[in-house]
Design a protein around this motif. Structure first.
Motif, PDB file in Angstrom:
ATOM      1  N   ARG A 179       1.198  -1.163  -0.540  1.00 34.37           N
ATOM      2  CA  ARG A 179       0.158   0.580  -0.118  1.00 34.37           C
ATOM      3  C   ARG A 179       1.252   1.249  -0.600  1.00 34.37           C
ATOM      4  O   ARG A 179       0.684   1.966  -0.813  1.00 34.37           O
ATOM      5  N   TRP A 180       2.044   0.964   1.121  1.00 35.31           N
ATOM      6  CA  TRP A 180       2.616   2.085   1.149  1.00 35.31           C
ATOM      7  C   TRP A 180       3.315   2.420  -0.367  1.00 35.31           C
ATOM      8  O   TRP A 180       4.352   4.006  -1.147  1.00 35.31           O
ATOM      9  N   ALA A 181       3.712   1.635  -1.477  1.00 39.12           N
ATOM     10  CA  ALA A 181       4.785   1.560  -2.838  1.00 39.12           C
ATOM     11  C   ALA A 181       3.434   1.829  -3.824  1.00 39.12           C
ATOM     12  O   ALA A 181       4.391   1.864  -5.076  1.00 39.12           O
ATOM     13  N   ASP A 182       1.987   2.049  -3.601  1.00 41.36           N
ATOM     14  CA  ASP A 182       0.764   1.933  -3.922  1.00 41.36           C
ATOM     15  C   ASP A 182       0.926   1.273  -5.584  1.00 41.36           C
ATOM     16  O   ASP A 182       0.441   1.412  -6.046  1.00 41.36           O
ATOM     17  N   ASN A 183       1.184  -0.067  -4.938  1.00 39.03           N
ATOM     18  CA  ASN A 183       0.666  -0.753  -5.520  1.00 39.03           C
ATOM     19  C   ASN A 183      -0.813  -1.987  -5.063  1.00 39.03           C
ATOM     20  O   ASN A 183      -0.823  -2.331  -4.505  1.00 39.03           O
ATOM     21  N   THR A 184      -2.051  -0.970  -5.037  1.00 36.10           N
ATOM     22  CA  THR A 184      -2.858  -1.352  -4.560  1.00 36.10           C
ATOM     23  C   THR A 184      -3.195  -2.685  -4.828  1.00 36.10           C
ATOM     24  O   THR A 184      -4.404  -3.959  -4.152  1.00 36.10           O
ATOM     25  N   PRO A 185      -3.737  -3.349  -6.314  1.00 36.48           N
ATOM     26  CA  PRO A 185      -4.244  -4.706  -6.280  1.00 36.48           C
ATOM     27  C   PRO A 185      -3.350  -5.364  -5.301  1.00 36.48           C
ATOM     28  O   PRO A 185      -3.935  -6.557  -4.547  1.00 36.48           O
ATOM     29  N   ALA A 186      -2.128  -5.603  -5.339  1.00 30.41           N
ATOM     30  CA  ALA A 186      -1.142  -6.281  -4.386  1.00 30.41           C
ATOM     31  C   ALA A 186      -1.935  -6.118  -3.564  1.00 30.41           C
ATOM     32  O   ALA A 186      -1.593  -6.936  -2.354  1.00 30.41           O
ATOM     33  N   ALA A 187      -2.109  -5.077  -2.889  1.00 33.40           N
ATOM     34  CA  ALA A 187      -2.359  -4.813  -1.467  1.00 33.40           C
ATOM     35  C   ALA A 187      -3.915  -5.458  -0.710  1.00 33.40           C
ATOM     36  O   ALA A 187      -3.702  -6.031  -0.171  1.00 33.40           O
ATOM     37  N   LEU A 188      -4.467  -5.673  -1.770  1.00 31.76           N
ATOM     38  CA  LEU A 188      -5.258  -5.573  -2.172  1.00 31.76           C
ATOM     39  C   LEU A 188      -5.829  -7.341  -1.702  1.00 31.76           C
ATOM     40  O   LEU A 188      -6.544  -7.995  -0.818  1.00 31.76           O
ATOM     41  N   ALA A 189      -4.590  -8.273  -2.794  1.00 34.54           N
ATOM     42  CA  ALA A 189      -4.857  -9.633  -2.387  1.00 34.54           C
ATOM     43  C   ALA A 189      -4.058 -10.197  -0.795  1.00 34.54           C
ATOM     44  O   ALA A 189      -4.042 -11.371  -0.744  1.00 34.54           O
ATOM     45  N   PHE A 190      -2.786  -9.217  -0.445  1.00 38.52           N
ATOM     46  CA  PHE A 190      -2.517  -9.908   0.267  1.00 38.52           C
ATOM     47  C   PHE A 190      -3.506  -8.825   1.518  1.00 38.52           C
ATOM     48  O   PHE A 190      -3.221 -10.186   2.808  1.00 38.52           O
ATOM     49  N   THR A 191      -4.004  -8.351   1.305  1.00 39.26           N
ATOM     50  CA  THR A 191      -5.047  -7.897   2.686  1.00 39.26           C
ATOM     51  C   THR A 191      -5.973  -8.992   3.034  1.00 39.26           C
ATOM     52  O   THR A 191      -6.450  -9.651   3.647  1.00 39.26           O
TER      53      THR A 191
END
Length: 394
Positions: A179-191
């Motif tokens: 999320r800090w890196a602005d990679n929102t799709p990856a952030a959502l997937a890992f969440t």
């Protein structure tokens, strides 16, 4: 014996049927628990401190009492010299720093904790401290490659320990770094992956945190309906836990969602709830963010004097906060207020200052491509405002 009392609640605070009961039991006897902590600190009862430190810190964290926790644990750290205990206390102080938005301070504490935990071969503390260090490496140092390397090591240790609760915390930590890196799709997937582990552990607090972060990601990806659902689920869980820090975040994000669809009354109500809670647990970053959110609502609805009053209040707090983008945001808010008051020259100057500020942030973080993306997003907003103002001036 309050050391035994807290030790028995260590696992209970991580989830399961007794999590809410354990929180209520500590709440009911909190003054005696705190006195016991201070007594064993003053009398250098290392074993008792070791048995109390995790449950006491996690209770304070859930309740949003990180200012108090930071003070208590720092006092204890200054009074004891047991190496293993110091490493644990530093890890917990780092966690308090995360809730308080003190990322640079948290980075230093967790670096020290990791070094001591390695030296002591204290794997559970090492995994916890590495998780914190990875999050701080992303949020404060903006070294995303190093952040994920550290977080992967933390996850590997927790997996080896067969600690499902720790793995859940680790996966959510990976999401924060993305999320800090602005990679929102990856952030959502890992969440979402983290939430699977959270459900197995039965931790209501981490569940609330996961739903909140998923809502943020859904907002970024344009799915407003799903975002609101996640925020409401998060708020319900935080409220059941009486966790004001999380409730403030959930209210604030619901405000953003309502503002996005033009429901300014509902947005204002959520922002004011968030601001009151943020003030309750002294989170300066959240206080300033909600002041700026409310300022924008006042500007949109034509209450310019009140907007400028709150903007001034936010700016007095900005120097003590470790996020440069808040300064840029404040300048953009000022540009919007001036624009709506038809003072186009003042608006142009503020928009130019916001652009310069965003570029300065980018230069400071030039080693990170993702930081450039974040700074460029703000710069794009500044350019749009400057172009709009130039049209009006022309």
């Amino acid at each position: 014996d309050y050391a035994d009392f807290m030790a028995r609640r260590t696992d209970e605070l991580k989830g399961g049927e007794r999590q809410l009961i354990a929180l209520a039991e500590i709440e009911a006897d909190f003054e005696n628990v705190q006195r016991a902590w201070e007594w064993v600190t003053d009398h250098h009862q290392i074993d008792d401190l070791m048995r109390m430190e995790w449950a006491f810190s996690w209770y304070l964290y859930i309740r949003g009492r990180s200012v108090e926790g930071h003070t208590l644990y720092k006092h204890t750290l200054d009074r004891v010299d047991d190496r293993a205990l110091c490493g644990r206390l530093m890890a917990r102080i780092g966690r308090f720093c995360e809730q308080l938005g003190r990322r640079r301070e948290g980075l230093e504490w967790t670096r020290k904790s990791v070094a001591i935990a390695r030296e002591q071969d204290d794997l559970a503390v090492l995994a916890f401290a590495l998780r914190q260090l990875g999050v701080f490496s992303a949020g404060a140092a903006r070294d995303f490659d190093d952040a994920h390397r550290i977080l992967d090591e933390s996850l590997a240790i927790w997996a080896a320990l067969e600690d499902g609760w720790g793995e859940a915390l680790g996966w959510l930590g990976k999401a924060v770094a993305f999320r800090w890196a602005d990679n929102t799709p990856a952030a959502l997937a890992f969440t979402e992956k983290g939430l699977v582990h959270v459900e197995r552990a039965g931790d209501r607090f981490m569940s609330a945190m996961g739903y909140l972060n998923a809502g943020v990601d859904c907002m970024q990806l344009g799915d407003q309906q799903k975002a609101v659902w996640h925020f409401e689920e998060s708020l319900a869980r935080y409220s059941a836990l009486n966790a004001p820090s999380g409730m403030a975040l959930a209210h604030g994000n619901l405000g953003v969602a309502y503002e996005h669809v033009g429901d300014y009354d509902a947005a204002m109500q959520q922002y004011e709830e968030a601001l009151a809670l943020a003030r309750e647990y002294s989170h300066r970053e959240s206080i300033v963010g909600n002041l700026l959110n409310i300022t924008e609502i006042y500007a949109i609805t034509g209450r310019f004097d009140r907007a400028r009053e709150l903007l001034a209040a936010a700016r007095t707090m900005m120097p003590s906060i470790e996020i440069d983008r808040l300064i840029t945001w404040g300048l953009l808010v000022e540009a919007r207020i001036s624009f709506r008051q038809k003072d186009y020259e003042a608006a142009r100057q503020s928009a130019h200052a916001a652009f310069d500020s965003s570029q300065a942030v980018n230069c400071q973080k030039s080693a990170s491509r993702s930081a450039f993306v974040k700074a460029s997003h703000t710069a794009t907003q500044s350019r749009l405002w400057m172009a709009l103002i130039e049209i009006r001036l022309g």
